[in-house]
Design a protein around this motif. Sequence first.
Motif, PDB file in Angstrom:
ATOM      1  N   ASN A  57      -4.735  13.951  -2.068  1.00 55.17           N
ATOM      2  CA  ASN A  57      -5.728  12.883  -1.989  1.00 55.17           C
ATOM      3  C   ASN A  57      -5.297  11.676  -2.838  1.00 55.17           C
ATOM      4  N   GLY A  58      -4.817  11.977  -4.045  1.00 53.12           N
ATOM      5  CA  GLY A  58      -4.361  10.883  -4.910  1.00 53.12           C
ATOM      6  C   GLY A  58      -3.210  10.108  -4.300  1.00 53.12           C
ATOM      7  N   LEU A  59      -2.258  10.861  -3.716  1.00 48.31           N
ATOM      8  CA  LEU A  59      -1.127  10.177  -3.083  1.00 48.31           C
ATOM      9  C   LEU A  59      -1.574   9.383  -1.860  1.00 48.31           C
ATOM     10  N   ALA A  60      -2.546   9.883  -1.139  1.00 50.27           N
ATOM     11  CA  ALA A  60      -3.046   9.163   0.042  1.00 50.27           C
ATOM     12  C   ALA A  60      -3.650   7.816  -0.354  1.00 50.27           C
ATOM     13  N   TRP A  61      -4.462   7.845  -1.438  1.00 55.49           N
ATOM     14  CA  TRP A  61      -5.029   6.579  -1.901  1.00 55.49           C
ATOM     15  C   TRP A  61      -3.925   5.607  -2.316  1.00 55.49           C
ATOM     16  N   LEU A  62      -2.916   6.104  -3.003  1.00 54.77           N
ATOM     17  CA  LEU A  62      -1.796   5.233  -3.398  1.00 54.77           C
ATOM     18  C   LEU A  62      -0.988   4.771  -2.184  1.00 54.77           C
ATOM     19  N   GLY A  63      -0.941   5.621  -1.139  1.00 51.86           N
ATOM     20  CA  GLY A  63      -0.270   5.211   0.103  1.00 51.86           C
ATOM     21  C   GLY A  63      -0.971   4.028   0.755  1.00 51.86           C
ATOM     22  N   VAL A  64      -2.301   4.051   0.726  1.00 53.96           N
ATOM     23  CA  VAL A  64      -3.050   2.904   1.257  1.00 53.96           C
ATOM     24  C   VAL A  64      -2.707   1.636   0.468  1.00 53.96           C
ATOM     25  N   LEU A  65      -2.572   1.781  -0.856  1.00 54.31           N
ATOM     26  CA  LEU A  65      -2.201   0.635  -1.678  1.00 54.31           C
ATOM     27  C   LEU A  65      -0.806   0.125  -1.323  1.00 54.31           C
TER      28      LEU A  65
END
Length: 592
Positions: A57-65
């Motif tokens: 989940n954390g990586l997904a949010w950073l992927g959006v960034l």
Amino acid sequence: MSRAGVRRVTWRALRARRRELAGLGGWSLVESLPALLAGYLVARAVDEGFLAGRLLNGLAWLGVLAVAVLVGAAATGRTYRSLGAVVEPFRDEVAAQVIRGALRDATTAGGRPDSAAVTRLTHQMEIIRDTFAGLLMVTRGFLFSAGAAVLGLLALAPVVAALAVAPLVAGLVVFLAALPAMVTHQRAYVRAGEQLGQSSATALAGHRDVLACGAQTRVTAEVARWVSEQAAAERMLARMAAIRSLSLGIGGWLPLLVLMVTAPWLVERGLTAGAVLGALIYVSTGLQPALHTLVQGLGGGGLRYAVTLENILRTCPVSDDQRPPALAAGTPHRRPPAGPADRPPAIEVRGLTFGYGPRARPVLQNFSLTLNDRDHLAVVGPSGAGKSTLAALMAGLVPPQAGTVHLAGMPVAEAEPAVLARMRVLVPQEAYVFTGSLADNLRYLRPDADDDTLEVALDALGARPLATRLGGLGAPVAPALLSAGERQLIAAVRAWLAPAPLVVLDEATCHLDPVLEATVEAAFARRPGSLVVIAHRISSALRAGRVLVLDGDEPVVGTHEQLLARSATYRALVGCWDDSMVPSPAASTRRG
């Protein structure tokens, strides 16, 4: 021109390019996506991902960034294209105004060439272009980046936004309060630089006179004074940099300190660790860089832009209508209707005195001459007798030291350049031809001439072979590839087409062969209006109705026969040394 003038010119340039500015704003909005989302996405990645034990989940949010950063990077390239569409036309408009102002000052009666105009056109114009572009970039960067950061802070917690924005506003207030003083010192620096350049150029140009007069100490002291003025102004600008640093410390670093100090209190009020981290990101990557860019941009490039443009507008004011004055409409080949008997002469010179220097022997002294409509006058004399000087005085290019010159009853000293351009055409020995088509060159003084009129002019002045060789009216003209005679022929056709009733040919056919020269002068003699020919060959005097002889003594005017009887200088010029060839005064009078 005041700072209000700078604002008016800048606002007018921006308003004229609303579409391009809208494009710049649109791409800037897309470019600000990372600034808007960075803190929020990092907060979600920390709170809902890494601290919650959900790595993906954390990586997904950073992927959006990361996607937002790529989109913003792509938009950055588009912003520079939109910026060029705004900046380059503005630079061209100001450059054109500088050129028009310098030419106006140099060609107005009594005017002098402005050497500082070269500085304004080169160094200062580049300052205008670069700083105007930088001003747009830092302003839109601050608005969009700081605005996005503030929106992000509000999305996290309104109390965090208040804690961060309050020092930011305080820093801006400090900077804006010091801005007028910065403008004043920047203005002093720019003007000192221009004065230094002008005084140095004057000293170098007159170095021989300086050495001859023993004025080295005085001239050196004058240049050194402006060096000191510029150095003092630059030191003051350095002091102003300390105020910019103070405003950056208050508005950029103080918000970070406030957030770190209040972090425990914020957490107690329910703010998550991710939200605190996101707030720090918004301040450190959004608000602080935006403020830094704005302060450095306005305090550096913005000041240079305002002062440099003010300096340019002070010497070359921009009017609401920047188009050059149009030449009078009409055709030179339409005989003017007969007027009353008291119509003013085409040229009336009274008591004219002119010398190159207060102690130099006058080239012309108490000289008077009247030239009526349709008169054809040739001016002859040895080199240095003042023939070209008389042409420049008649055309209003130089002011006399005494006396008056009237064209059609109007004093040339009071006429504006645009008015003089409609009244007379002066064709110098060194003809100017610009890069473009042959038709463009010929229409320069008569833009409304159609192709048929140009064809008639080419035939009348014997320029048809030249036009054929070049490839016709639409053919491109490269001045460097033309001979001096070909350039003179193009300039002669251009002047023949002009609507001005008076034409002055100042050895304007000296590079033509005698046959073509006779063709050109005959065409001008048939042209309605008056003609003055500064003769290169004595044959020009034989074709004229009257001849003026300048020989350093008393000028003499008369017909060819009269001057053979009255002027030894004229007899020498025409090669008549046999007294049997000289008509008697009585015969000359009867022929005259």
